[in-house]
Structures are given as structure tokens and as C-alpha cells.
Write an enzyme that holds these catalytic residues in place. Structure first.
Site, PDB file in Angstrom:
ATOM      1  N   LYS A  64     -35.755  17.627  45.902  1.00 11.52           N
ATOM      2  CA  LYS A  64     -36.452  17.371  47.346  1.00 11.52           C
ATOM      3  C   LYS A  64     -36.422  17.803  48.436  1.00 11.52           C
ATOM      4  O   LYS A  64     -36.262  15.915  48.397  1.00 11.52           O
ATOM      5  CB  LYS A  64     -37.820  16.552  46.768  1.00 11.52           C
ATOM      6  CG  LYS A  64     -39.573  16.978  47.652  1.00 11.52           C
ATOM      7  CD  LYS A  64     -40.254  16.509  47.876  1.00 11.52           C
ATOM      8  CE  LYS A  64     -39.844  15.554  49.092  1.00 11.52           C
ATOM      9  NZ  LYS A  64     -39.232  15.897  50.722  1.00 11.52           N
ATOM     10  N   GLU A  72     -31.568   4.116  47.376  1.00 10.11           N
ATOM     11  CA  GLU A  72     -31.062   3.330  48.355  1.00 10.11           C
ATOM     12  C   GLU A  72     -32.361   3.584  48.997  1.00 10.11           C
ATOM     13  O   GLU A  72     -32.533   4.788  49.864  1.00 10.11           O
ATOM     14  CB  GLU A  72     -29.966   5.299  48.677  1.00 10.11           C
ATOM     15  CG  GLU A  72     -28.753   4.345  49.653  1.00 10.11           C
ATOM     16  CD  GLU A  72     -28.682   4.494  50.685  1.00 10.11           C
ATOM     17  OE1 GLU A  72     -29.614   3.941  51.305  1.00 10.11           O
ATOM     18  OE2 GLU A  72     -28.258   5.638  50.665  1.00 10.11           O
ATOM     19  N   CYS A  84     -29.525   4.269  57.140  1.00  8.32           N
ATOM     20  CA  CYS A  84     -29.109   3.272  56.423  1.00  8.32           C
ATOM     21  C   CYS A  84     -28.420   1.794  56.575  1.00  8.32           C
ATOM     22  O   CYS A  84     -28.985   0.985  56.797  1.00  8.32           O
ATOM     23  CB  CYS A  84     -30.085   3.885  55.420  1.00  8.32           C
ATOM     24  SG  CYS A  84     -28.619   4.342  54.763  1.00  8.32           S
ATOM     25  N   GLU A  97     -36.120  -2.583  60.899  1.00 13.57           N
ATOM     26  CA  GLU A  97     -34.767  -1.328  60.824  1.00 13.57           C
ATOM     27  C   GLU A  97     -35.931  -0.476  61.628  1.00 13.57           C
ATOM     28  O   GLU A  97     -36.789   0.657  61.392  1.00 13.57           O
ATOM     29  CB  GLU A  97     -34.841  -0.434  59.185  1.00 13.57           C
ATOM     30  CG  GLU A  97     -33.622   0.359  59.508  1.00 13.57           C
ATOM     31  CD  GLU A  97     -34.003   0.976  58.019  1.00 13.57           C
ATOM     32  OE1 GLU A  97     -32.386   0.887  58.053  1.00 13.57           O
ATOM     33  OE2 GLU A  97     -34.580   1.375  57.287  1.00 13.57           O
TER      34      GLU A  97
END
Length: 484
Positions: free
Chosen positions: A180, A255, A289, A389
Site C-alpha cells: 500500500k 521506520e 526522516c 519533526e
């Protein structure tokens, strides 16, 4: 109509899913839209899957697993070779697709997004030549066998790169997969499915269902016939997937987010260290990331570092992703653009020193999700811009007095994905690296290594991707006593 859309429409694949070796019509009528980040215009619509599509794809993967899991590694390696060749043959088409759907500068798509993705296929294939699927311990055989049906959920920021980082090792291990991809960048996954088909993988080994988290992701996470789920995404999304997977006790690999430090030690060549640090932080417009968006620097050298950082950042060319002179394109989507603008405002309100950049689009750009590369200095580690973040071209420069304080600042985060350390004295550099709680540490800007395991500590997730460890993630360990 753009070349990628023309290609997918001509083949009849834009409105279909790839399930059981066939391009199938979706079971529902829900549609998503692809927005060109550089123009904010809709370029095409595509189907969104649902629980019925998930069930069909998982069943196809389950049927294929019985034979695929028992194939020889040499056979799987040959198919991965063919997949690599097909992706290389279509590399320009894929680069144009990535530029269209997530705003990457075409030069960056050609030199990074596509070739680094293809490298994951080669890495998984190479792992098969040496991987210890059977190990002798006295009279016992310790075998590593395919996990089963694996559901793979990938993000929008490195679309093809994350697809190959999961699909290639899963297939190398002998697992079957249901992919997906992000509903914000779905087109490159269709091109990848075409490459799988052209390479000749058996029906059902790879399956693709486009859709969003509630419609497809949640169904995959909770499905009883899915043996493992791997997700790359936000920490929030990782938690939701883990919760949905818990009742079926499937393996969950995550992750997730990051707020990576870049520790600049006092003995380093500042011009080189800061310049390369800016490039690393703003790679892919900071939409990575592991981007080192906290530059931790000696306070005594702060003014000089600010000057270098401003000079280097002001040389960045933000603009039309298809222009050859553009170094950095558009932010991938409206939600992320708005998030970046909000956090730049937060940094200003928190009292951080704005060195360059700021809110709004760069000059001359009236439309599109274009953000100014922004640097804040004199940032305290308790500020929101130092802790949250941002996922965009926003760098925090945080000063320190001692190396011990620098390490403390580096670890002052809920995340632990990546880190960087720059210095001349390698004894000190290695010592600092050993004290940082992160899954991957880069010393003095080394070359990228697709064989180096990648994954996080703390809220950056669990499990590892890339190389031998990436293949191991998709294997179960079995002991057979009395085998030898």
C-alpha cells in the site's frame, strides 16, 4: 497530459490494482486525486481500495506463498536481476513521475530518488549470494525461513526508494507481499508494478492496492492472514498500525520519525562541515526522516557558522521542478507545506534567531507548495522547533559549551533514527558517535551505503532495513534438532 499519465492511461493501469498477476478493477468507487505540488493543480484521479480489495490481495499472496517460499535463492536472485533491469530501462519515466507527483527537482529525481531506489534491489539480490539460510550448531540446524504474507506501507517523501527498500528484501527472503503506497504519491508504485510484471514474477508474489490508511492500511494491519506488516511513516501512524496488528500477534516493523543531530566538533574545518551539513539537512527539501536538522555547534564559533550557513543556503535555487537549474523543487503536498509554515512561525515566536528564510514562498513564486529554506540559530533544545519533526527545509543551530553538553543535546529527543558527527580527531569523533542513541551514525559525511542497516532507537521505530539485516527482518528462525 504528462508523459507518466499518458503512459499509465495508455496501458490501462491508472484505474486498476495489480493483484494475483493481473490488473484488476477496484471493487469500490472511491477515488483519490494526484495534485502537482508545483502548480497545485489536479493531474489525475485514481481508485482507492477498500476491505474487499485487501481481502482479494491477501488471498492472492497467501496462495502464491506456498510455492514461492520454497523456491531456490538463485531463482529469486535472477528475478531481482530482471526487476533491476526493468527499473533501469524506465528510469527517466519514473523520474518524471516523481517530479510530477511529489515535487522533486528533476535533476534530483534522476540522480538520487531513482538510482538509490534501484540500488535497494541490487543490494537484496546480492544478499542472496551469501545469506546463511541454514546454519549448523552441533547436531542442530538453525534455519531462517520466510515470514509469510507481508503487508508493506510506504510514504510519500521517498516513494520508490521506500518501496524497493521493503519489497526487494521481502521477495529475496521468499515472502509474498501486498503493497500500500501513500495515497499522496501513488503513480510511481504503478510503474513499479509494471516492472514486476515485465520481470516475470509469479502471479500473487507481488500485489498492489492503492488507498488511504483507514480504507487499506488498517485492513492490512488487522488481517489474520497477514504475517508481518512493515510501515515507514510518522510515529502516530506507526502506533496506529501496531495497535491494529496486536490482536493477531503479527510482526510489526516500523521506520518512523526523526530529529537527527549533526554534532560539529571544535577542531573541524567549518566551511566544509557546515556546507555539507546544510546540503544533508535540506536534501529532498528536508522531507527525510533522518535529515540532520539539528546542527549542534561550538558556541565560540557560532557567528562564523551562521555566516557560512546563510551563504550556502542563499545559493539554493527553489523553483519549477522540471527546470534543469532548479536544485530544490516543491514541498510534496499542501498539508506538509502548511505544517512547515506553521513551525517557522513557531520558531519566530519562540525567540529563535532567524538567520535566513522565513515564512511564505520564495520571491517570484505565486503558486505551488514552495518553501524558503530557513535557518534558525541560538535555538534552545527545549524549543518546539528543536523537538518536533518539521519535515521540511528548516534547520536549527544549537550552540554548546563542551563536547559532553553536545552529546546531551544530541540525545535530548524522543527520536533516535540518524545522527552525524564531524571532526578531525577520529578518537573523539568515534567516542561521540558511540554515545549517541541512534540507529545509524554518519562520520564526516561518508558515502551512502545501501548495505548499512537502517532503523531507529526510541520513538523512531524498531527493526532494520537494508543489507543482510533487511532480509533478516522477513525471516523466522527455526531450530531442527538432530539434523546433522
Amino acid at each position: 497530459m504528462t508523459v507518466p499519465i499518458e503512459h499509465l492511461s495508455r496501458n490501462g493501469h491508472l484505474d486498476r490494482f495489480f493483484i494475483g498477476g493481473e490488473w484488476r478493477e477496484p471493487s469500490g468507487s472511491a477515488r483519490g486525486v494526484v495534485i502537482n505540488p508545483a502548480t497545485e493543480e489536479a493531474v489525475c484521479h485514481f481508485p482507492l481500495g477498500n476491505g474487499e480489495d485487501v481481502g482479494v490481495a491477501v488471498s492472492a499472496a497467501r496462495r502464491a506463498f506456498l510455492n514461492w517460499s520454497r523456491t531456490r535463492p538463485e531463482y529469486r536472485a535472477d528475478l531481482l536481476d530482471r526487476l533491476q533491469a526493468r527499473l533501469e530501462a524506465h528510469s527517466e519515466l519514473i523520474a518524471q513521475c516523481l517530479s510530477l507527483e511529489m515535487g522533486a527537482a528533476i535533476g534530483y529525481a534522476r540522480t538520487a530518488q531513482v538510482p538509490l531506489a534501484i540500488a535497494h534491489v541490487k543490494t537484496a539480490r546480492d544478499a542472496l549470494t551469501t545469506f546463511p539460510f541454514v546454519e549448523q550448531r552441533g547436531h542442530t540446524a538453525v534455519t531462517r525461513e520466510p515470514m509469510g504474507v507481508c503487508a508493506l506501507i510506504t510514504p510519500w517523501n521517498w516513494p520508490l526508494y521506500q518501496i524497493t527498500a521493503k519489497v526487494a528484501p521481502a521477495l529475496a527472503a521468499g515472502c509474498t507481499v501486498v503493497l500500500k503506497p501513500s495515497e499522496l504519491s501513488p503513480l510511481n508504485a504503478l510503474l513499479f508494478a509494471e516492472a514486476i510484471e515485465e520481470a516475470g514474477f509469479p502471479a500473487g508474489v507481488f500485489n498492489l492496492v492503492n488507498g488511504d490508511g483507514p480504507g487499506v492500511g488498517a485492513g492490512l494491519a488487522s488481517h489474520a492472514d497477514v504475517d508481518m506488516i512493515s510501515i515507514t511513516g510518522s510515529t502516530r501512524a506507526g502506533i496506529a498500525v501496531a495497535q491494529a496488528a496486536a490482536p493477531t500477534v503479527k510482526r510489526v516493523a516500523q521506520e518512523l520519525g526523526g530529529k537527527s543531530p549533526n554534532v560539529i566538533l571544535p577542531d573541524v574545518d567549518l566551511d566544509g562541515a557546515v556546507s555539507l551539513g546544510i546540503a544533508a539537512a535540506f536534501r529532498n527539501l528536508g522531507q527525510s526522516c533522518s535529515a540532520p536538522t539539528r546542527m549542534i555547534v561550538p558556541r565560540a564559533q557560532l557567528a562564523e557558522i551562521e555566516s557560512i550557513a546563510k551563504r550556502v543556503t542563499d545559493e539554493i535555487v527553489v523553483g519549477d521542478p522540471l527546470a534543469e537549474t532548479t536544485t530544490h523543487g516543491a514541498i510534496a503536498n499542501r498539508a506538509q507545506f502548511d505544517r512547515i509554515q506553521t513551525m517557522i512561525g513557531v520558531g519566530i515566536s519562540e525567540g529563535a534567531k532567524l538567520v535566513t528564510g522565513g515564512p511564505g514562498r520564495p520571491g517570484g513564486l505565486k503558486a505551488g507548495f514552495f518553501a524558503k529554506p530557513t535557518i534558525f540559530s541560538e535555538v534552545r533544545t527545549d524549543m518546539r522547533i528543536a523537538q518536533e519533526e518539521i519535515f521540511g527545509p528548516v534547520l536549527c543551530i544549537i550552540p554548546y559549551e563542551t563536547v559532553d553538553e553536545a552529546v546531551t543535546i544530541a540525545n535530548d529527543t524522543v527520536y533516535g533514527l540518524g545522527a552525524h558527527v564531524q571532526g578531525k580527531d577520529m578518537v573523539v569523533v568515534k567516542d561521540v558517535a558511540s554515545r549517541i542513541r541512534a540507529g545509524q551514525v554518519h562520520l564526516n559525511y561518508p558515502a551512502w551505503d545501501p548495505h548499512a542497516p537502517f532503523g531507529g532507537f526510541k520513538q523512531s521505530g524498531n527493526g532494520r532495513e537494508y543489507g543482510l539485516e533487511g532480509v533478516s527482518e522477513y525471516l523466522e528462525v527455526k531450530s531442527i534438532l538432530g539434523y546433522f
